[in-house]
Design a protein around this motif. Structure first.
Motif, PDB file in Angstrom:
ATOM      1  N   GLN A  97       0.747  -1.202  -0.126  1.00 32.17           N
ATOM      2  CA  GLN A  97       0.060   0.022  -0.053  1.00 32.17           C
ATOM      3  C   GLN A  97       1.081   1.274  -0.056  1.00 32.17           C
ATOM      4  OE1 GLN A  97      -2.395  -0.649   3.328  1.00 32.17           O
ATOM      5  NE2 GLN A  97      -4.038  -1.835   2.386  1.00 32.17           N
ATOM      6  N   VAL A  98       1.768   1.347   0.894  1.00 34.12           N
ATOM      7  CA  VAL A  98       2.689   2.531   0.804  1.00 34.12           C
ATOM      8  C   VAL A  98       3.604   2.731  -0.431  1.00 34.12           C
ATOM      9  CG1 VAL A  98       4.954   3.157   1.688  1.00 34.12           C
ATOM     10  CG2 VAL A  98       3.360   2.346   3.095  1.00 34.12           C
ATOM     11  N   VAL A  99       4.005   1.543  -1.106  1.00 33.26           N
ATOM     12  CA  VAL A  99       4.377   1.657  -2.577  1.00 33.26           C
ATOM     13  C   VAL A  99       3.633   2.263  -3.501  1.00 33.26           C
ATOM     14  CG1 VAL A  99       5.502   0.221  -4.502  1.00 33.26           C
ATOM     15  CG2 VAL A  99       6.165  -0.132  -2.299  1.00 33.26           C
ATOM     16  N   GLU A 100       2.342   1.754  -3.474  1.00 34.01           N
ATOM     17  CA  GLU A 100       1.277   2.358  -4.258  1.00 34.01           C
ATOM     18  C   GLU A 100       1.011   3.728  -4.090  1.00 34.01           C
ATOM     19  OE1 GLU A 100      -1.524   2.540  -7.352  1.00 34.01           O
ATOM     20  OE2 GLU A 100      -0.040   1.067  -6.981  1.00 34.01           O
ATOM     21  N   LEU A 101       0.972   4.158  -2.807  1.00 35.61           N
ATOM     22  CA  LEU A 101       0.684   5.634  -2.491  1.00 35.61           C
ATOM     23  C   LEU A 101       1.778   6.494  -3.020  1.00 35.61           C
ATOM     24  CD1 LEU A 101      -0.828   5.249   1.026  1.00 35.61           C
ATOM     25  CD2 LEU A 101      -2.020   6.120  -1.119  1.00 35.61           C
ATOM     26  N   LYS A 102       3.116   5.866  -2.737  1.00 37.64           N
ATOM     27  CA  LYS A 102       4.152   6.777  -3.329  1.00 37.64           C
ATOM     28  C   LYS A 102       4.180   6.862  -4.772  1.00 37.64           C
ATOM     29  CE  LYS A 102       7.601   5.803   0.341  1.00 37.64           C
ATOM     30  NZ  LYS A 102       8.917   5.395   0.892  1.00 37.64           N
ATOM     31  N   ARG A 103       3.867   5.780  -5.449  1.00 34.28           N
ATOM     32  CA  ARG A 103       3.604   5.853  -6.935  1.00 34.28           C
ATOM     33  C   ARG A 103       2.864   7.075  -7.295  1.00 34.28           C
ATOM     34  NH1 ARG A 103       0.731   4.128 -10.897  1.00 34.28           N
ATOM     35  NH2 ARG A 103      -0.754   3.012  -9.593  1.00 34.28           N
ATOM     36  N   ARG A 104       1.287   6.911  -6.683  1.00 32.71           N
ATOM     37  CA  ARG A 104       0.507   7.959  -6.778  1.00 32.71           C
ATOM     38  C   ARG A 104       0.933   9.325  -6.875  1.00 32.71           C
ATOM     39  NH1 ARG A 104      -4.947   5.010  -4.472  1.00 32.71           N
ATOM     40  NH2 ARG A 104      -4.976   3.334  -5.849  1.00 32.71           N
ATOM     41  N   SER A 105       1.638   9.455  -5.767  1.00 34.19           N
ATOM     42  CA  SER A 105       2.136  10.768  -5.382  1.00 34.19           C
ATOM     43  C   SER A 105       3.111  11.262  -6.265  1.00 34.19           C
ATOM     44  CB  SER A 105       2.781  10.621  -3.852  1.00 34.19           C
ATOM     45  OG  SER A 105       3.284  12.079  -3.504  1.00 34.19           O
ATOM     46  N   ASN A 106       4.097  10.395  -6.682  1.00 37.23           N
ATOM     47  CA  ASN A 106       5.044  10.931  -7.451  1.00 37.23           C
ATOM     48  C   ASN A 106       4.430  11.022  -8.879  1.00 37.23           C
ATOM     49  OD1 ASN A 106       6.938  10.431  -5.645  1.00 37.23           O
ATOM     50  ND2 ASN A 106       7.472   8.409  -6.504  1.00 37.23           N
ATOM     51  N   ARG A 107       3.231  10.494  -9.477  1.00 41.73           N
ATOM     52  CA  ARG A 107       2.571  10.637 -10.750  1.00 41.73           C
ATOM     53  C   ARG A 107       2.106  12.034 -10.675  1.00 41.73           C
ATOM     54  NH1 ARG A 107      -1.687   6.518 -12.475  1.00 41.73           N
ATOM     55  NH2 ARG A 107      -2.093   7.012 -10.505  1.00 41.73           N
ATOM     56  N   ARG A 108       1.104  12.386  -9.476  1.00 37.76           N
ATOM     57  CA  ARG A 108       0.918  13.758  -9.304  1.00 37.76           C
ATOM     58  C   ARG A 108       1.614  14.817  -9.182  1.00 37.76           C
ATOM     59  NH1 ARG A 108      -2.506  11.276  -4.537  1.00 37.76           N
ATOM     60  NH2 ARG A 108      -4.227  10.274  -5.667  1.00 37.76           N
ATOM     61  N   MET A 109       2.867  14.815  -8.597  1.00 38.18           N
ATOM     62  CA  MET A 109       3.910  15.650  -8.657  1.00 38.18           C
ATOM     63  C   MET A 109       4.301  15.956  -9.799  1.00 38.18           C
ATOM     64  SD  MET A 109       3.786  16.909  -5.733  1.00 38.18           S
ATOM     65  CE  MET A 109       5.570  17.661  -5.525  1.00 38.18           C
ATOM     66  N   ALA A 110       4.619  14.935 -10.860  1.00 34.82           N
ATOM     67  CA  ALA A 110       4.974  15.069 -11.888  1.00 34.82           C
ATOM     68  C   ALA A 110       3.936  15.847 -12.849  1.00 34.82           C
ATOM     69  CB  ALA A 110       5.355  13.480 -12.869  1.00 34.82           C
ATOM     70  N   GLN A 111       2.697  15.506 -12.821  1.00 36.35           N
ATOM     71  CA  GLN A 111       1.606  16.193 -13.599  1.00 36.35           C
ATOM     72  C   GLN A 111       1.569  17.716 -13.014  1.00 36.35           C
ATOM     73  OE1 GLN A 111      -1.847  14.018 -12.469  1.00 36.35           O
ATOM     74  NE2 GLN A 111      -1.501  12.330 -14.210  1.00 36.35           N
ATOM     75  N   LYS A 112       1.912  17.993 -11.883  1.00 42.60           N
ATOM     76  CA  LYS A 112       1.991  19.358 -11.487  1.00 42.60           C
ATOM     77  C   LYS A 112       3.091  20.161 -12.072  1.00 42.60           C
ATOM     78  CE  LYS A 112      -0.636  19.022  -7.130  1.00 42.60           C
ATOM     79  NZ  LYS A 112      -0.433  19.205  -5.558  1.00 42.60           N
ATOM     80  N   GLU A 113       4.210  19.331 -12.158  1.00 39.18           N
ATOM     81  CA  GLU A 113       5.485  20.176 -12.518  1.00 39.18           C
ATOM     82  C   GLU A 113       5.569  19.892 -14.208  1.00 39.18           C
ATOM     83  OE1 GLU A 113       8.532  18.041 -10.750  1.00 39.18           O
ATOM     84  OE2 GLU A 113       7.985  18.792  -8.808  1.00 39.18           O
ATOM     85  N   GLY A 114       4.704  19.174 -14.897  1.00 43.05           N
ATOM     86  CA  GLY A 114       4.931  18.775 -16.065  1.00 43.05           C
ATOM     87  C   GLY A 114       4.489  17.583 -16.601  1.00 43.05           C
ATOM     88  N   SER A 115       4.503  17.014 -17.654  1.00 44.30           N
ATOM     89  CA  SER A 115       3.896  15.896 -18.201  1.00 44.30           C
ATOM     90  C   SER A 115       5.151  15.031 -18.102  1.00 44.30           C
ATOM     91  CB  SER A 115       3.161  15.906 -19.310  1.00 44.30           C
ATOM     92  OG  SER A 115       3.988  16.249 -20.502  1.00 44.30           O
ATOM     93  N   SER A 116       6.276  15.342 -18.114  1.00 46.91           N
ATOM     94  CA  SER A 116       7.271  14.514 -18.528  1.00 46.91           C
ATOM     95  C   SER A 116       8.640  15.063 -17.834  1.00 46.91           C
ATOM     96  CB  SER A 116       7.667  13.842 -19.809  1.00 46.91           C
ATOM     97  OG  SER A 116       8.025  15.230 -20.433  1.00 46.91           O
ATOM     98  N   TRP A 117       9.761  14.199 -17.551  1.00 42.22           N
ATOM     99  CA  TRP A 117      10.839  14.745 -17.247  1.00 42.22           C
ATOM    100  C   TRP A 117      11.529  15.924 -18.185  1.00 42.22           C
ATOM    101  CZ3 TRP A 117      15.973  14.405 -19.277  1.00 42.22           C
ATOM    102  CH2 TRP A 117      16.874  14.824 -18.310  1.00 42.22           C
ATOM    103  N   GLY A 118      11.386  15.555 -19.289  1.00 38.64           N
ATOM    104  CA  GLY A 118      11.916  16.265 -20.551  1.00 38.64           C
ATOM    105  C   GLY A 118      11.272  17.666 -20.320  1.00 38.64           C
TER     106      GLY A 118
END
Length: 91
Positions: free
Chosen positions: A58-79
């Motif tokens: 559950q913690v791994v899934e929550l971290k994955r979701r959080s990282n995805r949300r942060m990436a969406q806020k900052e931009g759609s990709s690393w590039g």
């Protein structure tokens, strides 16, 4: 069984060592089975459960979701984040 194998209850000196060994094993078994975390690890090792710890998954899934949300806020990709940083530095 603890009363049966307790070293103080055993009056036969020849069986006292065996009784002590059995009592220690019984104590270890009790500690494992009475502790929910140790019991889950024991059951996992026996193959009785498929997942070692549900909360870790559950913690791994929550971290994955959080990282995805942060990436969406900052931009759609690393590039796109790197390009945005480079554009800020040029202005």
């Amino acid at each position: 069984m603890a009363l049966r194998y307790h070293p103080d209850v055993c009056h036969d000196p020849l069986r006292k060592e065996e009784s002590t060994r059995m009592f220690v094993q019984l104590h270890a078994a009790y500690e494992t089975l009475s502790n929910p975390v140790l019991r889950e690890e024991y059951d996992y090792e026996l193959g009785l459960i498929k997942s070692r710890r549900r909360w870790e998954e559950q913690v791994v899934e929550l971290k994955r979701r959080s990282n995805r949300r942060m990436a969406q806020k900052e931009g759609s990709s690393w590039g796109s984040r790197i390009r945005a940083q480079n554009n800020i530095g040029k202005n």
